[in-house]
Design a protein around this motif. Structure first.
Motif, short mmCIF file in Angstrom:
data_model
loop_
_atom_site.label_atom_id
_atom_site.label_comp_id
_atom_site.label_asym_id
_atom_site.label_seq_id
_atom_site.Cartn_x
_atom_site.Cartn_y
_atom_site.Cartn_z
N THR A 18 0.83 -1.20 0.00
CA THR A 18 0.00 0.00 0.00
C THR A 18 0.87 1.25 0.00
OG1 THR A 18 -0.07 0.14 2.42
CG2 THR A 18 -1.75 -1.23 1.34
N PRO A 19 0.33 2.38 -0.47
CA PRO A 19 1.09 3.64 -0.39
C PRO A 19 1.53 3.96 1.03
CG PRO A 19 -0.80 3.88 -1.84
CD PRO A 19 -0.94 2.54 -1.18
N ALA A 20 0.67 3.68 2.00
CA ALA A 20 1.03 3.97 3.39
C ALA A 20 2.24 3.15 3.82
CB ALA A 20 -0.17 3.68 4.30
N ALA A 21 2.28 1.86 3.42
CA ALA A 21 3.42 1.02 3.78
C ALA A 21 4.70 1.53 3.15
CB ALA A 21 3.16 -0.42 3.36
N ASN A 23 5.27 4.69 2.61
CA ASN A 23 5.45 6.08 3.05
C ASN A 23 5.20 7.08 1.91
OD1 ASN A 23 6.21 5.37 5.74
ND2 ASN A 23 8.24 4.84 4.96
N PRO A 25 2.30 9.59 -0.09
CA PRO A 25 1.00 10.25 0.10
C PRO A 25 -0.05 9.67 -0.81
CG PRO A 25 2.47 11.63 -1.20
CD PRO A 25 3.29 10.47 -0.74
N VAL A 26 -1.27 9.62 -0.36
CA VAL A 26 -2.38 9.12 -1.17
C VAL A 26 -3.11 10.30 -1.75
CG1 VAL A 26 -4.51 7.77 -1.18
CG2 VAL A 26 -2.60 7.09 0.29
N THR A 27 -3.08 10.43 -3.07
CA THR A 27 -3.73 11.56 -3.75
C THR A 27 -4.57 11.03 -4.90
OG1 THR A 27 -1.81 11.86 -5.21
CG2 THR A 27 -1.86 13.15 -3.19
N ARG A 30 -7.60 6.01 -6.85
CA ARG A 30 -6.65 4.95 -7.18
C ARG A 30 -7.40 3.78 -7.80
NH1 ARG A 30 -1.72 5.96 -4.99
NH2 ARG A 30 -1.04 3.84 -5.46
N GLU A 39 5.04 4.71 -9.14
CA GLU A 39 5.48 4.85 -7.75
C GLU A 39 6.61 3.87 -7.44
OE1 GLU A 39 1.29 6.38 -5.73
OE2 GLU A 39 1.63 4.24 -6.05
N ARG A 75 9.23 -3.96 -0.50
CA ARG A 75 9.23 -4.45 0.88
C ARG A 75 9.37 -5.96 0.96
NH1 ARG A 75 9.63 0.43 0.95
NH2 ARG A 75 8.70 1.82 2.51
#
Length: 279
Positions: A18-21, A23, A25-27, A30, A39, A75
């Motif tokens: 995920t974008p959060a994992a 780091n 930003p979610v804009t 999606r 990304e 990751r």
């Protein structure tokens, strides 16, 4: 150009981050479950066009530096990183020959010396090559199959025998994928893979996720028809004398209900009945 195993692996792993994992930003809206290709390219320090070519199979020879960067961006753990390098042709792969079916007599003697510890040896295809008496009692005679993958996915009794069947299934496929990546030409591995893809939609769905992860120290919860529920710790060791073979040993904490159940299983070793095998 047809998508490569490398491209399919990158696509599947990208969907799992995920974008959060990462780091990021979610804009905006999606349309993908994980990271966008652009990304991943930014995180890995490569051009978006180059990364697209990797996923599509138009680029097949990334450098070790690029693979390291991709492993970090996606990751990946150590098993996943090893699998990535193997797919790119930069990691060690075993010879195409199958793992020998013969288990060293000294290892067999060691397993037999563990009356309270179920122990099995399997190959990359997850065929059980050897098991001690208490393992046979725990897994009730291996009547369905002596292939662990076939047991998990084609024996209906396995879903009640393994109290956490979904976790067992997911981990089994990830371990099988890692072994397949080490020796994709192994004829028995290919035979088991083809059979499961045809017979088990659940296996096919998990296989498409491209998880690659070896067995680790973990607990497994069983519902044994003769001794009831028990929780055992499982450890896995590579057999250095026969690369591709693995020794799996189960034990229970002293004084735990599992230890009592294992003691009862000793009396069942001489009279095994039908039931599922391990994964």
């Amino acid at each position: 150009m047809a998508r490569t195993e490398l491209g399919a692996f990158l696509t599947a792993r990208r969907a799992g981050v995920t974008p959060a994992a990462a780091n990021l930003p979610v804009t905006g809206e999606r349309r993908v479950p994980g990271l966008r290709r652009e990304e991943v390219a930014v995180l890995a320090g490569v051009s978006a066009d180059y990364y697209v070519r990797l996923e599509q199979g138009r680029e097949r020879s990334p450098s070790a530096q690029v693979l390291d960067a991709l492993a970090a961006a996606l990751r990946l753990d150590e098993d996943g990183r090893l699998h990535l390098f193997r797919l790119a042709g930069l990691g060690p792969r075993a010879r195409a020959a199958a793992v020998p079916d013969r288990v060293e007599p000294s290892l067999l003697a060691l397993m037999d010396a563990w009356p309270h510890n179920p122990a099995v040896v399997h190959n990359r295809a997850y065929d059980v090559l050897a098991s001690n008496a208490i393992a046979d009692a725990l897994f009730l005679g291996w009547s369905h199959s002596r292939n662990l993958m076939e047991v998990v996915f084609t024996d209906p009794a396995a879903r009640s025998f393994y109290r956490d069947w979904h976790d067992v299934a997911r981990n089994s496929v990830a371990g099988f994928r890692l072994g397949h990546g080490a020796a994709p030409g192994d004829p028995r591995v290919r035979q088991v893979l083809a059979g499961l893809l045809e017979s088990s939609p659940e296996f096919a769905e998990l296989w498409a996720r491209h998880d690659a992860r070896g067995k680790a120290l973990e607990q497994k919860r069983f519902a044994h028809p003769a001794v009831g529920p028990l929780t055992l710790t499982m450890q896995t060791f590579g057999v250095r004398a026969a690369p591709g073979q693995e020794l799996v040993v189960y034990h229970a904490e002293p004084g735990s209900p599992g230890a009592g159940a294992l003691a009862l299983l000793g009396s069942l070793a001489a009279t095994p009945g039908p039931g599922p095998g391990p994964g």
